[in-house]
Write a protein that holds these residues in place. Structure first.
Motif, PDB file in Angstrom:
ATOM      1  N   CYS A   1       0.836  -1.214   0.000  1.00 30.38           N
ATOM      2  CA  CYS A   1       0.000   0.000   0.000  1.00 30.38           C
ATOM      3  C   CYS A   1       0.866   1.257   0.000  1.00 30.38           C
ATOM      4  O   CYS A   1       0.632   2.183  -0.789  1.00 30.38           O
ATOM      5  N   ARG A   2       1.871   1.298   0.874  1.00 27.60           N
ATOM      6  CA  ARG A   2       2.777   2.456   0.926  1.00 27.60           C
ATOM      7  C   ARG A   2       3.495   2.630  -0.411  1.00 27.60           C
ATOM      8  O   ARG A   2       3.550   3.729  -0.968  1.00 27.60           O
ATOM      9  N   ASN A   3       4.052   1.531  -0.935  1.00 28.78           N
ATOM     10  CA  ASN A   3       4.772   1.599  -2.210  1.00 28.78           C
ATOM     11  C   ASN A   3       3.867   2.083  -3.333  1.00 28.78           C
ATOM     12  O   ASN A   3       4.282   2.888  -4.171  1.00 28.78           O
ATOM     13  N   PHE A   4       2.632   1.602  -3.357  1.00 25.95           N
ATOM     14  CA  PHE A   4       1.681   1.997  -4.398  1.00 25.95           C
ATOM     15  C   PHE A   4       1.452   3.508  -4.382  1.00 25.95           C
ATOM     16  O   PHE A   4       1.488   4.168  -5.415  1.00 25.95           O
ATOM     17  N   ILE A   5       1.246   4.050  -3.192  1.00 28.71           N
ATOM     18  CA  ILE A   5       1.002   5.493  -3.062  1.00 28.71           C
ATOM     19  C   ILE A   5       2.230   6.289  -3.503  1.00 28.71           C
ATOM     20  O   ILE A   5       2.123   7.248  -4.281  1.00 28.71           O
ATOM     21  N   VAL A   6       3.413   5.881  -3.050  1.00 23.72           N
ATOM     22  CA  VAL A   6       4.652   6.584  -3.423  1.00 23.72           C
ATOM     23  C   VAL A   6       4.884   6.498  -4.933  1.00 23.72           C
ATOM     24  O   VAL A   6       5.230   7.504  -5.579  1.00 23.72           O
ATOM     25  N   ILE A   7       4.675   5.325  -5.497  1.00 21.92           N
ATOM     26  CA  ILE A   7       4.890   5.153  -6.944  1.00 21.92           C
ATOM     27  C   ILE A   7       3.905   6.008  -7.738  1.00 21.92           C
ATOM     28  O   ILE A   7       4.284   6.644  -8.729  1.00 21.92           O
ATOM     29  N   GLN A   8       2.650   6.060  -7.320  1.00 22.10           N
ATOM     30  CA  GLN A   8       1.678   6.876  -8.047  1.00 22.10           C
ATOM     31  C   GLN A   8       2.058   8.357  -7.985  1.00 22.10           C
ATOM     32  O   GLN A   8       1.938   9.071  -8.977  1.00 22.10           O
ATOM     33  N   LEU A   9       2.516   8.820  -6.822  1.00 28.64           N
ATOM     34  CA  LEU A   9       2.987  10.205  -6.727  1.00 28.64           C
ATOM     35  C   LEU A   9       4.169  10.432  -7.677  1.00 28.64           C
ATOM     36  O   LEU A   9       4.223  11.437  -8.385  1.00 28.64           O
ATOM     37  N   GLY A  10       5.117   9.497  -7.689  1.00 34.81           N
ATOM     38  CA  GLY A  10       6.284   9.613  -8.559  1.00 34.81           C
ATOM     39  C   GLY A  10       5.946   9.525 -10.035  1.00 34.81           C
ATOM     40  O   GLY A  10       6.492  10.280 -10.849  1.00 34.81           O
ATOM     41  N   ARG A  11       5.046   8.638 -10.391  1.00 33.88           N
ATOM     42  CA  ARG A  11       4.691   8.454 -11.811  1.00 33.88           C
ATOM     43  C   ARG A  11       4.145   9.725 -12.433  1.00 33.88           C
ATOM     44  O   ARG A  11       4.367   9.993 -13.609  1.00 33.88           O
TER      45      ARG A  11
ATOM     46  N   LEU B   1      11.844  15.607 -11.686  1.00 34.93           N
ATOM     47  CA  LEU B   1      12.733  14.448 -11.613  1.00 34.93           C
ATOM     48  C   LEU B   1      13.394  14.345 -10.247  1.00 34.93           C
ATOM     49  O   LEU B   1      13.560  13.247  -9.709  1.00 34.93           O
ATOM     50  N   LYS B   2      13.773  15.479  -9.680  1.00 30.53           N
ATOM     51  CA  LYS B   2      14.409  15.475  -8.351  1.00 30.53           C
ATOM     52  C   LYS B   2      13.462  14.931  -7.291  1.00 30.53           C
ATOM     53  O   LYS B   2      13.861  14.130  -6.447  1.00 30.53           O
ATOM     54  N   LEU B   3      12.206  15.371  -7.323  1.00 25.35           N
ATOM     55  CA  LEU B   3      11.218  14.893  -6.356  1.00 25.35           C
ATOM     56  C   LEU B   3      10.978  13.396  -6.529  1.00 25.35           C
ATOM     57  O   LEU B   3      10.958  12.642  -5.556  1.00 25.35           O
ATOM     58  N   LYS B   4      10.821  12.970  -7.758  1.00 28.17           N
ATOM     59  CA  LYS B   4      10.580  11.549  -8.048  1.00 28.17           C
ATOM     60  C   LYS B   4      11.740  10.697  -7.522  1.00 28.17           C
ATOM     61  O   LYS B   4      11.521   9.703  -6.819  1.00 28.17           O
TER      62      LYS B   4
ATOM     63  N   MET C   1       5.207   8.353 -15.930  1.00 25.87           N
ATOM     64  CA  MET C   1       4.489   7.072 -15.956  1.00 25.87           C
ATOM     65  C   MET C   1       5.377   5.828 -15.867  1.00 25.87           C
ATOM     66  O   MET C   1       4.894   4.712 -16.061  1.00 25.87           O
ATOM     67  N   VAL C   2       6.665   5.960 -15.590  1.00 23.29           N
ATOM     68  CA  VAL C   2       7.509   4.782 -15.375  1.00 23.29           C
ATOM     69  C   VAL C   2       6.961   4.043 -14.163  1.00 23.29           C
ATOM     70  O   VAL C   2       6.629   4.650 -13.142  1.00 23.29           O
ATOM     71  N   MET C   3       6.854   2.717 -14.252  1.00 28.44           N
ATOM     72  CA  MET C   3       6.267   1.900 -13.188  1.00 28.44           C
ATOM     73  C   MET C   3       7.313   0.968 -12.590  1.00 28.44           C
ATOM     74  O   MET C   3       7.579  -0.110 -13.115  1.00 28.44           O
ATOM     75  N   PRO C   4       7.935   1.376 -11.459  1.00 24.80           N
ATOM     76  CA  PRO C   4       8.842   0.456 -10.771  1.00 24.80           C
ATOM     77  C   PRO C   4       8.031  -0.641 -10.076  1.00 24.80           C
ATOM     78  O   PRO C   4       6.843  -0.474  -9.797  1.00 24.80           O
ATOM     79  N   ASP C   5       8.679  -1.725  -9.763  1.00 22.75           N
ATOM     80  CA  ASP C   5       8.039  -2.849  -9.087  1.00 22.75           C
ATOM     81  C   ASP C   5       7.395  -2.386  -7.785  1.00 22.75           C
ATOM     82  O   ASP C   5       8.069  -1.806  -6.930  1.00 22.75           O
TER      83      ASP C   5
END
Length: 182
Positions: A28-38, A43-46, A67-71
């Motif tokens: 759940c945490r990773n999903f939220i962080v990844i969506q913010l980053g995507r 680039l610095k924030l991501k 939209m890059v999707m890390p695992d």
């Protein structure tokens, strides 16, 4: 062969047993962080989000496009070297959930690597320094340093030596200026 570690499962397929392999709160945490980053245009924030919260190794001047999707389950198994570019909508997987097993593998992307848009990188793959991955490529095996690869399944289009030779001859053509039309 990709470098993955295999974990057999019993009962139902491995995806039904997902939260025995990775904690639900981590996902759940990773999903939220990844969506913010995507969706982040910065680039610095991501990179900061991914380094800080996902424990990914992302070196200086590395750019993960929109939209890059890390695992989402095992992002800490992803390492990206300096001054690399990962193109729009690329997926980087460090896990595979199969019927009778699941597999985990580190993904190592070297320095000054260019990965084209809409590519998929499978677990256990190393992409060597200076390599170029064409858009929409399924990276299912290691990519040698400096190689230019593409396709589904991926194949080597040019080795490092062939690429350098091609670039050298193109530079000579540009310097020569072509034919004289006077």
């Amino acid at each position: 062969m990709r470098k993955t570690k295999r974990f057999p499962v019993t009962q139902s397929n491995s995806l039904w047993q997902i939260y025995k392999t990775v904690p639900l709160l981590k996902v759940c945490r990773n999903f939220i962080v990844i969506q913010l980053g995507r969706y982040s245009p910065s680039l610095k924030l991501k990179n900061w989000l991914y380094r800080t919260f996902l424990k990914m190794e992302i070196d200086e001047q590395t750019a993960l496009a929109l939209m890059v999707m890390p695992d989402v389950m095992f992002p800490e198994k992803i390492s990206i070297g300096k001054n690399s570019i990962v193109g729009y909508n690329t997926t980087i997987l460090a896990h595979e959930y199969l019927i009778e097993e699941y597999r985990l593998g580190d993904v190592i992307i070297g320095d000054e690597v260019m990965i084209g848009a809409n590519s998929t990188i499978l677990p256990g793959v190393t992409i060597g320094d200076g390599a170029i991955v064409s858009a929409a490529t399924l990276v299912h095996e290691d990519v040698p340093k400096g190689a230019f690869v593409g396709g589904n399944p991926m194949r080597i289009i040019y080795t490092k030596e062939e690429r350098e030779q091609k670039m050298s001859s193109e530079r000579l053509e540009l310097k020569g200026g072509g034919e004289d039309v006077t």
